[in-house]
Design a protein around this motif. Structure first.
Motif, PDB file in Angstrom:
ATOM      1  N   HIS A  78       0.831  -1.203   0.000  1.00  0.00           N
ATOM      2  CA  HIS A  78       0.000   0.000   0.000  1.00  0.00           C
ATOM      3  C   HIS A  78       0.864   1.251   0.000  1.00  0.00           C
ATOM      4  O   HIS A  78       0.617   2.199  -0.754  1.00  0.00           O
ATOM      5  N   TRP A  79       1.905   1.263   0.831  1.00  0.00           N
ATOM      6  CA  TRP A  79       2.762   2.445   0.921  1.00  0.00           C
ATOM      7  C   TRP A  79       3.510   2.667  -0.392  1.00  0.00           C
ATOM      8  O   TRP A  79       3.618   3.809  -0.867  1.00  0.00           O
ATOM      9  N   ALA A  80       4.026   1.600  -0.994  1.00  0.00           N
ATOM     10  CA  ALA A  80       4.782   1.733  -2.240  1.00  0.00           C
ATOM     11  C   ALA A  80       3.899   2.255  -3.365  1.00  0.00           C
ATOM     12  O   ALA A  80       4.311   3.117  -4.154  1.00  0.00           O
ATOM     13  N   GLU A  81       2.682   1.737  -3.446  1.00  0.00           N
ATOM     14  CA  GLU A  81       1.765   2.215  -4.485  1.00  0.00           C
ATOM     15  C   GLU A  81       1.452   3.694  -4.303  1.00  0.00           C
ATOM     16  O   GLU A  81       1.430   4.466  -5.279  1.00  0.00           O
ATOM     17  N   GLN A  82       1.226   4.107  -3.064  1.00  0.00           N
ATOM     18  CA  GLN A  82       0.926   5.510  -2.808  1.00  0.00           C
ATOM     19  C   GLN A  82       2.119   6.401  -3.131  1.00  0.00           C
ATOM     20  O   GLN A  82       1.956   7.516  -3.649  1.00  0.00           O
ATOM     21  N   ALA A  83       3.332   5.921  -2.845  1.00  0.00           N
ATOM     22  CA  ALA A  83       4.537   6.703  -3.154  1.00  0.00           C
ATOM     23  C   ALA A  83       4.662   6.921  -4.659  1.00  0.00           C
ATOM     24  O   ALA A  83       5.004   8.019  -5.122  1.00  0.00           O
ATOM     25  N   CYS A  84       4.389   5.870  -5.437  1.00  0.00           N
ATOM     26  CA  CYS A  84       4.465   5.988  -6.896  1.00  0.00           C
ATOM     27  C   CYS A  84       3.388   6.943  -7.417  1.00  0.00           C
ATOM     28  O   CYS A  84       3.652   7.786  -8.293  1.00  0.00           O
ATOM     29  N   ARG A  85       2.181   6.831  -6.897  1.00  0.00           N
ATOM     30  CA  ARG A  85       1.100   7.693  -7.352  1.00  0.00           C
ATOM     31  C   ARG A  85       1.376   9.147  -7.009  1.00  0.00           C
ATOM     32  O   ARG A  85       1.067  10.055  -7.783  1.00  0.00           O
ATOM     33  N   SER A  86       1.976   9.367  -5.836  1.00  0.00           N
ATOM     34  CA  SER A  86       2.336  10.738  -5.451  1.00  0.00           C
ATOM     35  C   SER A  86       3.419  11.291  -6.374  1.00  0.00           C
ATOM     36  O   SER A  86       3.516  12.511  -6.568  1.00  0.00           O
ATOM     37  N   ALA A  87       4.221  10.390  -6.964  1.00  0.00           N
ATOM     38  CA  ALA A  87       5.270  10.809  -7.899  1.00  0.00           C
ATOM     39  C   ALA A  87       4.731  10.986  -9.313  1.00  0.00           C
ATOM     40  O   ALA A  87       5.487  11.347 -10.226  1.00  0.00           O
ATOM     41  N   GLY A  88       3.435  10.691  -9.510  1.00  0.00           N
ATOM     42  CA  GLY A  88       2.812  10.982 -10.788  1.00  0.00           C
ATOM     43  C   GLY A  88       2.604   9.816 -11.722  1.00  0.00           C
ATOM     44  O   GLY A  88       2.319  10.015 -12.905  1.00  0.00           O
ATOM     45  N   PHE A  89       2.703   8.574 -11.235  1.00  0.00           N
ATOM     46  CA  PHE A  89       2.482   7.436 -12.125  1.00  0.00           C
ATOM     47  C   PHE A  89       1.928   6.240 -11.360  1.00  0.00           C
ATOM     48  O   PHE A  89       2.034   6.163 -10.131  1.00  0.00           O
ATOM     49  N   GLU A  90       1.316   5.327 -12.105  1.00  0.00           N
ATOM     50  CA  GLU A  90       0.828   4.072 -11.557  1.00  0.00           C
ATOM     51  C   GLU A  90       1.892   3.007 -11.801  1.00  0.00           C
ATOM     52  O   GLU A  90       2.283   2.767 -12.949  1.00  0.00           O
ATOM     53  N   PRO A  91       2.407   2.348 -10.759  1.00  0.00           N
ATOM     54  CA  PRO A  91       3.490   1.376 -10.967  1.00  0.00           C
ATOM     55  C   PRO A  91       3.024   0.161 -11.753  1.00  0.00           C
ATOM     56  O   PRO A  91       1.914  -0.335 -11.560  1.00  0.00           O
ATOM     57  N   ASP A  92       3.873  -0.298 -12.637  1.00  0.00           N
ATOM     58  CA  ASP A  92       3.615  -1.507 -13.416  1.00  0.00           C
ATOM     59  C   ASP A  92       4.115  -2.697 -12.603  1.00  0.00           C
ATOM     60  O   ASP A  92       5.262  -3.138 -12.733  1.00  0.00           O
ATOM     61  N   VAL A  93       3.247  -3.225 -11.746  1.00  0.00           N
ATOM     62  CA  VAL A  93       3.628  -4.318 -10.845  1.00  0.00           C
ATOM     63  C   VAL A  93       3.493  -5.640 -11.595  1.00  0.00           C
ATOM     64  O   VAL A  93       2.419  -6.214 -11.682  1.00  0.00           O
ATOM     65  N   ARG A  94       4.598  -6.119 -12.120  1.00  0.00           N
ATOM     66  CA  ARG A  94       4.590  -7.370 -12.886  1.00  0.00           C
ATOM     67  C   ARG A  94       4.887  -8.580 -12.003  1.00  0.00           C
ATOM     68  O   ARG A  94       4.579  -9.713 -12.358  1.00  0.00           O
ATOM     69  N   PHE A  95       5.514  -8.324 -10.866  1.00  0.00           N
ATOM     70  CA  PHE A  95       5.940  -9.426 -10.004  1.00  0.00           C
ATOM     71  C   PHE A  95       5.425  -9.189  -8.586  1.00  0.00           C
ATOM     72  O   PHE A  95       5.587  -8.111  -8.034  1.00  0.00           O
ATOM     73  N   GLU A  96       4.812 -10.206  -8.000  1.00  0.00           N
ATOM     74  CA  GLU A  96       4.319 -10.160  -6.626  1.00  0.00           C
ATOM     75  C   GLU A  96       4.937 -11.303  -5.832  1.00  0.00           C
ATOM     76  O   GLU A  96       4.824 -12.456  -6.232  1.00  0.00           O
ATOM     77  N   THR A  97       5.566 -10.981  -4.719  1.00  0.00           N
ATOM     78  CA  THR A  97       6.085 -12.018  -3.826  1.00  0.00           C
ATOM     79  C   THR A  97       6.327 -11.411  -2.446  1.00  0.00           C
ATOM     80  O   THR A  97       6.786 -10.275  -2.335  1.00  0.00           O
TER      81      THR A  97
END
Length: 305
Positions: free
Chosen positions: A207-226
């Motif tokens: 949640h924190w990482a996604e919010q950090a990316c969105r605050s930087a102006g983009f939606e992260p392309d999360v291709r890998f989850e682990t």
């Protein structure tokens, strides 16, 4: 006189939801749990459980008993802690729940310190995600939890659990080694078109990482989850992904990844929690003492590095 063991089963049913889960948690058979609760109903003289489909639901009278049971168990736990404190030797078992990076960075040295300073204390360690571990410690599955809190993302709180800060670690952008012919990465915005690796949804770090990316102006392309941070590191070092990583994951190992500071220098807080009624138990005090010494040693090593 109401039987304390049966009262505990009733409280466990409120916490876990089904007879099968209570039986699994306490290593009983479901039929045994059902029989004990039926006997408790006879002792209480009132209806405690009602069937709702395939499940059972606690009656208002059962909820009254559960509230008193929680107080009773807390009193008994405090009595056990006081009894242990009256002894001259620190003994007993401490069941610890810990998330992966803390397990790797803190637990090996902590266990070594414990075996030297408190050889009669048995430490049992289980890896758990912090949110789950806090609930399970409140439910008495564990005695001590090492948990984490990300900026702006408060970890769950339970009135029966205390909270003591253990350490903090910076969160940085981890990117692959600089490759020939590829533009250098200098900021979070530079990763907008890159592949990301993150923990599964629901984790505080995700949640924190996604919010950090969105605050930087983009939606992260999360291709890998682990949830395995070692797997995340391999993906980063091999040039296949980028991630936001707390410093503790690098303890005791080098890396070829580039670690870039983020705006405002965010950090993660790592803390321990135990039930307040058992906080004075010598074995728990000893475990917290050794954890604090290890965390201090790690912090000094990181500062020196």
């Amino acid at each position: 006189m109401l039987d304390v063991r049966r009262l505990r089963l009733l409280r466990e049913l409120q916490i876990r939801g089904t007879l099968a889960e209570v039986a699994e948690a306490l290593q009983y058979s479901p039929s045994s749990v059902s029989q004990q609760l039926a006997l408790l109903e006879k002792e209480a003289g009132v209806e405690l459980l009602r069937k709702t489909g395939r499940r059972v639901q606690l009656t208002p009278q059962a909820e009254v008993l559960v509230a008193h049971t929680a107080q009773l168990l807390e009193t008994l736990e405090q009595a056990e802690a006081d009894l242990a404190a009256s002894l001259t030797t620190v003994t007993g078992t401490v069941r610890i729940a810990v998330f992966q990076s803390a397990a790797l960075a803190l637990m090996p040295d902590t266990l070594s310190r414990m075996s030297t300073a408190y050889p009669e204390v048995r430490i049992e360690m289980t890896q758990r995600e912090p949110e789950t571990a806090l609930h399970e410690t409140w439910a008495r599955d564990f005695d001590l939890v090492i948990a984490e809190q990300y900026p702006g993302h408060a970890a769950p709180r339970y009135p029966e659990l205390d909270r003591i800060k253990l350490t903090t670690d910076a969160i940085r952008l981890a990117v692959p080694p600089q490759a020939a012919g590829r533009p250098p990465i200098t900021s979070l915005q530079d990763t907008a078109d890159m592949a990301w690796v993150m923990e599964p949804r629901g984790a505080a770090s995700r949640h924190w990482a996604e919010q950090a990316c969105r605050s930087a102006g983009f939606e992260p392309d999360v291709r890998f989850e682990t949830a395995d941070l070692q797997a995340q590191i391999r993906l980063i070092e091999s040039g296949n992904a980028v991630a936001l990583m707390p410093d503790l994951v690098w303890t005791g190992r080098g890396t070829t990844a580039q670690l870039l500071e983020l705006p405002a220098n965010p950090f993660r807080t790592i803390f321990t929690s135990v039930r307040r009624a058992s906080a004075s138990r010598p074995a728990i005090l000893a475990a917290r003492e050794m954890l604090a010494l290890t965390a201090e040693s790690v912090a000094k090593s990181d500062d020196a590095g």
